[in-house]
Write an enzyme that holds these catalytic residues in place. Structure first.
Site, PDB file in Angstrom:
ATOM      1  N   LYS A  34      -2.593 -19.400   3.560  1.00 56.62           N
ATOM      2  CA  LYS A  34      -3.471 -19.863   4.631  1.00 56.62           C
ATOM      3  C   LYS A  34      -3.542 -18.801   5.724  1.00 56.62           C
ATOM      4  O   LYS A  34      -2.629 -17.980   5.792  1.00 56.62           O
ATOM      5  CB  LYS A  34      -2.994 -21.206   5.184  1.00 56.62           C
ATOM      6  N   ASP A  82      -4.855 -21.553  12.878  1.00 56.18           N
ATOM      7  CA  ASP A  82      -3.496 -21.296  12.394  1.00 56.18           C
ATOM      8  C   ASP A  82      -2.766 -22.597  12.025  1.00 56.18           C
ATOM      9  O   ASP A  82      -1.977 -22.613  11.088  1.00 56.18           O
ATOM     10  CB  ASP A  82      -2.722 -20.549  13.495  1.00 56.18           C
ATOM     11  N   HIS A 100      -2.132 -27.350   8.622  1.00 53.44           N
ATOM     12  CA  HIS A 100      -0.906 -28.161   8.634  1.00 53.44           C
ATOM     13  C   HIS A 100      -1.117 -29.563   9.236  1.00 53.44           C
ATOM     14  O   HIS A 100      -0.743 -30.570   8.638  1.00 53.44           O
ATOM     15  CB  HIS A 100       0.200 -27.456   9.426  1.00 53.44           C
ATOM     16  N   GLU A 159       6.123 -25.921  18.966  1.00 50.83           N
ATOM     17  CA  GLU A 159       6.995 -24.778  18.678  1.00 50.83           C
ATOM     18  C   GLU A 159       7.511 -24.204  19.989  1.00 50.83           C
ATOM     19  O   GLU A 159       6.769 -24.124  20.964  1.00 50.83           O
ATOM     20  CB  GLU A 159       6.222 -23.682  17.955  1.00 50.83           C
ATOM     21  N   LYS A 185       7.227 -29.498   2.547  1.00 50.05           N
ATOM     22  CA  LYS A 185       8.368 -30.061   3.285  1.00 50.05           C
ATOM     23  C   LYS A 185       8.669 -31.447   2.720  1.00 50.05           C
ATOM     24  O   LYS A 185       7.760 -32.245   2.505  1.00 50.05           O
ATOM     25  CB  LYS A 185       8.043 -30.155   4.785  1.00 50.05           C
ATOM     26  N   LYS A 213       2.265 -23.330  20.926  1.00 48.70           N
ATOM     27  CA  LYS A 213       3.407 -22.410  20.973  1.00 48.70           C
ATOM     28  C   LYS A 213       3.983 -22.444  22.383  1.00 48.70           C
ATOM     29  O   LYS A 213       3.305 -22.815  23.333  1.00 48.70           O
ATOM     30  CB  LYS A 213       2.951 -20.992  20.611  1.00 48.70           C
ATOM     31  N   ASP A 235      -0.257 -24.523   1.530  1.00 49.70           N
ATOM     32  CA  ASP A 235      -0.052 -24.957   2.911  1.00 49.70           C
ATOM     33  C   ASP A 235       1.399 -25.405   2.931  1.00 49.70           C
ATOM     34  O   ASP A 235       1.735 -26.460   2.375  1.00 49.70           O
ATOM     35  CB  ASP A 235      -0.992 -26.126   3.248  1.00 49.70           C
ATOM     36  N   HIS A 236       2.269 -24.603   3.542  1.00 47.65           N
ATOM     37  CA  HIS A 236       3.702 -24.871   3.330  1.00 47.65           C
ATOM     38  C   HIS A 236       4.154 -26.208   3.913  1.00 47.65           C
ATOM     39  O   HIS A 236       5.202 -26.730   3.528  1.00 47.65           O
ATOM     40  CB  HIS A 236       4.571 -23.694   3.806  1.00 47.65           C
ATOM     41  N   ARG A 268       0.798  -1.225   0.000  1.00 45.70           N
ATOM     42  CA  ARG A 268       0.000   0.000   0.000  1.00 45.70           C
ATOM     43  C   ARG A 268       0.828   1.272   0.000  1.00 45.70           C
ATOM     44  O   ARG A 268       0.372   2.310  -0.424  1.00 45.70           O
ATOM     45  CB  ARG A 268      -0.901   0.031   1.235  1.00 45.70           C
TER      46      ARG A 268
HETATM   47  P1  NDP Z   1       1.953  -9.314   7.543  1.00 41.86           P
HETATM   48  O1  NDP Z   1       1.121  -8.960   8.730  1.00 41.86           O
HETATM   49  O2  NDP Z   1       3.413  -9.085   7.621  1.00 41.86           O
HETATM   50  O3  NDP Z   1       1.297  -8.552   6.301  1.00 41.86           O
HETATM   51  C1  NDP Z   1       1.798  -8.587   4.969  1.00 41.86           C
HETATM   52  C2  NDP Z   1       1.589  -7.244   4.306  1.00 41.86           C
HETATM   53  O4  NDP Z   1       0.216  -7.024   4.037  1.00 41.86           O
HETATM   54  C3  NDP Z   1       2.035  -6.077   5.145  1.00 41.86           C
HETATM   55  O5  NDP Z   1       3.390  -5.829   4.923  1.00 41.86           O
HETATM   56  C4  NDP Z   1       1.140  -4.937   4.670  1.00 41.86           C
HETATM   57  O6  NDP Z   1       1.811  -4.203   3.666  1.00 41.86           O
HETATM   58  C5  NDP Z   1      -0.049  -5.635   4.057  1.00 41.86           C
HETATM   59  N1  NDP Z   1      -1.220  -5.371   4.899  1.00 41.86           N
HETATM   60  C6  NDP Z   1      -1.334  -5.522   6.228  1.00 41.86           C
HETATM   61  N2  NDP Z   1      -2.569  -5.194   6.658  1.00 41.86           N
HETATM   62  C7  NDP Z   1      -3.255  -4.851   5.562  1.00 41.86           C
HETATM   63  C8  NDP Z   1      -4.570  -4.398   5.332  1.00 41.86           C
HETATM   64  N3  NDP Z   1      -5.450  -4.295   6.319  1.00 41.86           N
HETATM   65  N4  NDP Z   1      -4.940  -4.109   4.075  1.00 41.86           N
HETATM   66  C9  NDP Z   1      -4.079  -4.238   3.079  1.00 41.86           C
HETATM   67  N5  NDP Z   1      -2.794  -4.641   3.234  1.00 41.86           N
HETATM   68  C10 NDP Z   1      -2.397  -4.945   4.446  1.00 41.86           C
HETATM   69  O7  NDP Z   1       1.623 -10.825   7.190  1.00 41.86           O
HETATM   70  P2  NDP Z   1       2.599 -12.033   6.885  1.00 41.86           P
HETATM   71  O8  NDP Z   1       3.560 -11.629   5.833  1.00 41.86           O
HETATM   72  O9  NDP Z   1       3.101 -12.593   8.167  1.00 41.86           O
HETATM   73  O10 NDP Z   1       1.584 -13.120   6.320  1.00 41.86           O
HETATM   74  C11 NDP Z   1       0.980 -13.000   5.047  1.00 41.86           C
HETATM   75  C12 NDP Z   1       0.146 -14.246   4.797  1.00 41.86           C
HETATM   76  O11 NDP Z   1       1.002 -15.384   4.804  1.00 41.86           O
HETATM   77  C13 NDP Z   1      -0.909 -14.504   5.865  1.00 41.86           C
HETATM   78  O12 NDP Z   1      -2.033 -15.056   5.253  1.00 41.86           O
HETATM   79  C14 NDP Z   1      -0.256 -15.543   6.772  1.00 41.86           C
HETATM   80  O13 NDP Z   1      -1.206 -16.352   7.418  1.00 41.86           O
HETATM   81  C15 NDP Z   1       0.539 -16.342   5.754  1.00 41.86           C
HETATM   82  N6  NDP Z   1       1.681 -17.033   6.341  1.00 41.86           N
HETATM   83  C16 NDP Z   1       2.652 -16.332   6.967  1.00 41.86           C
HETATM   84  C17 NDP Z   1       3.740 -16.992   7.497  1.00 41.86           C
HETATM   85  C18 NDP Z   1       4.846 -16.238   8.149  1.00 41.86           C
HETATM   86  O14 NDP Z   1       5.807 -16.904   8.585  1.00 41.86           O
HETATM   87  N7  NDP Z   1       4.781 -14.911   8.241  1.00 41.86           N
HETATM   88  C19 NDP Z   1       3.894 -18.471   7.409  1.00 41.86           C
HETATM   89  C20 NDP Z   1       2.809 -19.116   6.700  1.00 41.86           C
HETATM   90  C21 NDP Z   1       1.757 -18.403   6.196  1.00 41.86           C
HETATM   91  P3  NDP Z   1       1.553  -2.633   3.468  1.00 41.86           P
HETATM   92  O15 NDP Z   1       1.066  -2.093   4.788  1.00 41.86           O
HETATM   93  O16 NDP Z   1       2.894  -2.127   3.066  1.00 41.86           O
HETATM   94  O17 NDP Z   1       0.531  -2.579   2.391  1.00 41.86           O
HETATM   95  C1  BG6 Z   2       2.575 -20.904  10.038  1.00 41.13           C
HETATM   96  C2  BG6 Z   2       1.848 -20.391  11.254  1.00 41.13           C
HETATM   97  O1  BG6 Z   2       1.652 -21.320   9.074  1.00 41.13           O
HETATM   98  O2  BG6 Z   2       3.382 -22.003  10.411  1.00 41.13           O
HETATM   99  C3  BG6 Z   2       2.831 -20.014  12.350  1.00 41.13           C
HETATM  100  O3  BG6 Z   2       1.093 -19.246  10.883  1.00 41.13           O
HETATM  101  C4  BG6 Z   2       3.765 -21.157  12.652  1.00 41.13           C
HETATM  102  O4  BG6 Z   2       2.145 -19.629  13.525  1.00 41.13           O
HETATM  103  C5  BG6 Z   2       4.385 -21.681  11.372  1.00 41.13           C
HETATM  104  O5  BG6 Z   2       4.772 -20.689  13.512  1.00 41.13           O
HETATM  105  C6  BG6 Z   2       5.178 -22.947  11.643  1.00 41.13           C
HETATM  106  O6  BG6 Z   2       5.851 -23.308  10.476  1.00 41.13           O
HETATM  107  P1  BG6 Z   2       7.201 -24.166  10.548  1.00 41.13           P
HETATM  108  O7  BG6 Z   2       7.499 -24.457   9.130  1.00 41.13           O
HETATM  109  O8  BG6 Z   2       8.208 -23.277  11.211  1.00 41.13           O
HETATM  110  O9  BG6 Z   2       6.873 -25.363  11.368  1.00 41.13           O
END
Ligand code: NDP
Ligand code: BG6
Length: 488
Positions: free
Chosen positions: A154, A241, A246, A222, A188, A342, A183-184, A49
C-alpha cells in the site's frame, strides 16, 4: 489462514535495501524459516538498484538487521544468511536487467531444487510499482513452471484513476488470484478477531444495528512523527497513508453483513457492499490537521514543517478525522467516525461501538439521585494491550443510590501470550495462496471512489500540538451529533 501445505519456493523482494524489508519482512521471514512452517521451504532473493551491493554485502546487511532485531546473536549467524539469502541488482527501468534477473532466478531454483514457485514482493515506493510490474510481465516473469504470485504494498494508487490504471496493468499480466494487495492491518490478530467476535458469538449480532448502536468510532493514533519518510509522506498524507486503507478496512469488517462462507470471495463481497453503501462525504464531515511542536513523553518534538525533507510551507495532513454514513438497512443514521494522526498523545488503535442509552432514567425517583446513565460501550483494542472491554452500569452498594460504570475485560496477552507479527501471518497466507486477508481489485477501487473527492479538493489542515489528540475542530465533528471522542 487455510493451513494448506506450503511448497518450496523463491521469495523475491524488490526494494530489499529498504525500511520495510529490514524492519518487518526480514524478521518475519527469518522467524518463519528457522522455527516455523517455512523451515526448509523458502529461499530469499533481494532485488534493489545498487550495483555496489552483492550477495556478500547483502547477507551482512541482513545479518545486522536480525542482530538488531534481537533474533540472532552476533556469532555464527552467517550460516543461515549464506544458505538462504541472495542478491541481484536491477534497475527498475532496464529490460536487460530483467532478463538477467530471470536467469538468476532459474539458477537459484536449480541450485535449491525449487520447482518454479515464485512470490514477488513489491516493497517499493508506490511510484515504482507500475514500471516494475510492466518490466516483470514483459520479461515473462509473470508465469513459471510452478505458481507465481505478486504482492503489492500500500498505498495502492493515489486516487480512483491511478488505482484503476494499476489494476488494469496488473490484470494485463496476472490473474486476480495471483495478486495480493497487502494491508498489514488485516494481518493483525485483533483485526481478524472482529469477524470471530461478531460471528462466533450470538450475543452481539442481534444488537449490531441502528436500533441499538448510536455511533462507531475508529481511532488509530501514533506517537511517532514522520521519521525519515518525508520523501513518501509529503506526497501521501494521512488520508492516503492510513484512512483509505487501514481504517477503512477496520470499518468494513465492523459494518459488513455475515458472509455466506468464511472464504476470500464471500468475505470480500460483503466488504465491497459496505463500501458501495457509503454516502459521498460532505466537506463539513472532514477535518485535516498537521502537527506543530509539542511534548511527547516529556520530550520536546519539532513541528512537521521542520522535519527532515518536509517543505517549510507544507500543507500535508498528518491528522484526519471524518464521518462516514453507511446508507444501508442496518446502518442508516449511525455515524462511523474515523480518526488517525501522527504525534498524538499515545499509540492507540481502537474501535468503539457506542450503544444507545436507555430511553428513560428510572432512578430519578431516588432521593439525591443525580447520576448520568452512560451508554454501554464495546471497545475493541487493536493495539497495544490487545483485547476488548465491555462497559456497563452497576449500582454501587449501599445508600444513597449511585450508579457507576464498570467493565468486563479480555486481554490477548493474558489468554494466549504474545501475538505474532501481522507480516508473519500475511506472508504465510501469500505462500498458501489464501487471499482472505488481502484486498480485491473492486474493493480498492470502491474505497478510492469514497475518498477521491477529498484528495482532489483537500481542506486546509489545522495545526495541533504534538502530544495531544489533534485539532479541536475534530471534536466539533462529533459534537454535532451530541457526542465526544471516547477513549479508554
Ligand atoms: P523505502 O523508501 O525504504 O524504499 C524501499 C527501497 O526501494 C529502497 O531501499 C530503494 O532501494 C528502492 N527505491 C527507492 N526509490 C526508488 C526509485 N525511485 N526507483 C526504484 N527504486 C527505488 O520504502 P519502504 O521500505 O518504507 O516502503 C516500501 C513500501 O512498503 C511502500 O509502498 C510503503 O508504503 C509500504 N509500507 C512500508 C511500511 C514501513 O513501515 N516502512 C509499512 C507499511 C507499508 P535501492 O535504492 O537500493 O534500489
Ligand atoms: C503504515 C503507514 O502503513 O502503517 C505508517 O505507512 C504507519 O505511516 C504504520 O506508521 C502504522 O502501522 P502500525 O502497525 O505500527 O500501527
Amino acid at each position: 489462514m487455510n493451513g494448506k501445505e506450503i511448497e518450496r519456493h523463491l521469495f523475491i523482494v524488490f526494494g530489499a535495501t529498504g525500511d520495510l524489508m529490514h524492519r518487518k519482512l526480514l524478521p518475519a521471514l527469518y522467524t518463519l524459516m528457522t522455527s516455523g512452517p517455512l523451515e526448509g521451504k523458502s529461499v530469499i532473493l533481494g532485488v534493489a538498484r545498487g550495483d555496489e551491493m552483492n550477495d556478500e554485502k547483502f547477507r551482512a546487511m541482513a545479518h545486522k538487521t536480525l542482530v538488531d532485531a534481537g533474533l540472532l546473536d552476533d556469532t555464527g549467524a552467517s550460516a543461515w544468511c549464506e544458505k538462504c539469502i541472495h542478491y541481484q541488482p536491477v534497475d527498475h527501468g532496464d529490460a536487460q536487467d530483467y532478463t538477467e534477473l530471470k536467469g538468476r532466478i532459474e539458477q537459484i531454483e536449480h541450485e535449491h531444487d525449487i520447482p518454479g514457485n515464485r512470490a514477488f514482493y513489491m516493497a517499493l515506493p508506490p511510484q515504482v510499482f507500475q514500471p516494475t510490474v510492466e518490466r516483470l510481465g514483459e520479461a515473462g516473469l509473470n508465469k513459471s513452471a510452478g505458481w507465481t504470485r505478486i504482492v503489492v504494498e500500500k498505498p495502492f494508487g493515489r486516487d480512483l484513476k491511478s488505482a484503476q490504471e494499476l489494476n488494469a496493468l496488473l490484470h494485463r499480466f496476472y490473474k486476480e488470484k495471483q495478486i495480493f494487495r497487502i494491508d498489514h492491518y488485516l494481518g493483525k490478530e485483533t483485526t481478524q478477531n472482529i469477524l470471530f467476535f461478531r460471528f462466533a458469538n450470538l450475543l452481539f449480532e442481534p444488537l449490531w444495528n441502528r436500533d441499538r448502536i448510536k455511533s462507531v468510532q475508529i481511532t488509530v493514533g501514533e506517537e511517532l512523527g514522520v521519521e525519515s519518510r518525508a520523501g513518501y509522506y509529503e506526497h501521501a498524507g494521512a488520508l492516503r497513508d492510513m484512512i483509505q486503507n487501514h481504517l477503512t478496512q477496520l470499518m468494513t469488517l465492523t459494518a459488513m453483513e455475515p458472509p455466506v462462507a468464511f472464504d476470500a470471495d464471500a468475505i470480500r463481497d460483503e466488504k465491497v457492499k459496505v463500501l458501495r453503501a457509503v454516502a459521498p462525504i460532505s466537506p463539513d464531515d472532514v477535518v485535516f490537521g498537521q502537527y506543530a511542536a509539542g511534548q511527547i513523553d516529556g520530550e520536546t518534538v519539532p513541528p512537521y514543517r521542520k522535519e527532515h525533507d518536509v517543505a517549510p510551507d507544507s500543507k500535508t495532513e498528518t491528522f484526519v478525522a471524518l464521518c462516514l454514513h453507511v446508507n444501508n438497512w442496518r446502518w442508516q443514521g449511525v455515524p462511523f467516525y474515523l480518526r488517525t494522526g501522527k504525534r498524538l498523545k499515545r499509540r492507540m488503535s481502537q474501535i468503539v461501538v457506542d450503544f444507545h442509552r436507555p430511553p428513560i432514567t428510572l432512578f430519578d425517583s431516588f432521593e439525591d439521585f443525580d447520576d448520568t446513565i452512560n451508554s454501554n460501550t464495546l471497545v475493541m483494542t487493536i493495539q497495544p494491550d490487545e483485547g476488548f472491554d465491555l462497559y456497563f452500569e452497576v449500582k454501587s452498594p449501599g445508600q444513597p443510590v449511585k450508579v457507576k460504570t464498570k467493565h468486563f475485560s479480555f486481554r490477548y496477552e493474558h489468554a494466549f501470550g504474545k501475538l505474532a507479527e501481522a507480516y508473519q501471518t500475511l506472508l504465510l497466507d501469500v505462500l498458501q495462496g489464501d487471499q482472505t486477508l488481502f484486498v480485491r481489485a473492486d474493493e480498492v477501487e470502491t474505497s478510492w471512489g469514497i475518498y477521491t473527492p477529498i484528495v482532489e479538493n483537500p481542506p486546509e489542515p489545522f495545526l495541533y500540538s504534538s502530544g495531544g489528540w489533534g485539532p479541536k475542530e475534530a471534536d466539533r465533528l462529533v459534537e454535532v451529533t451530541g457526542e465526544e471522542w471516547i477513549m479508554t
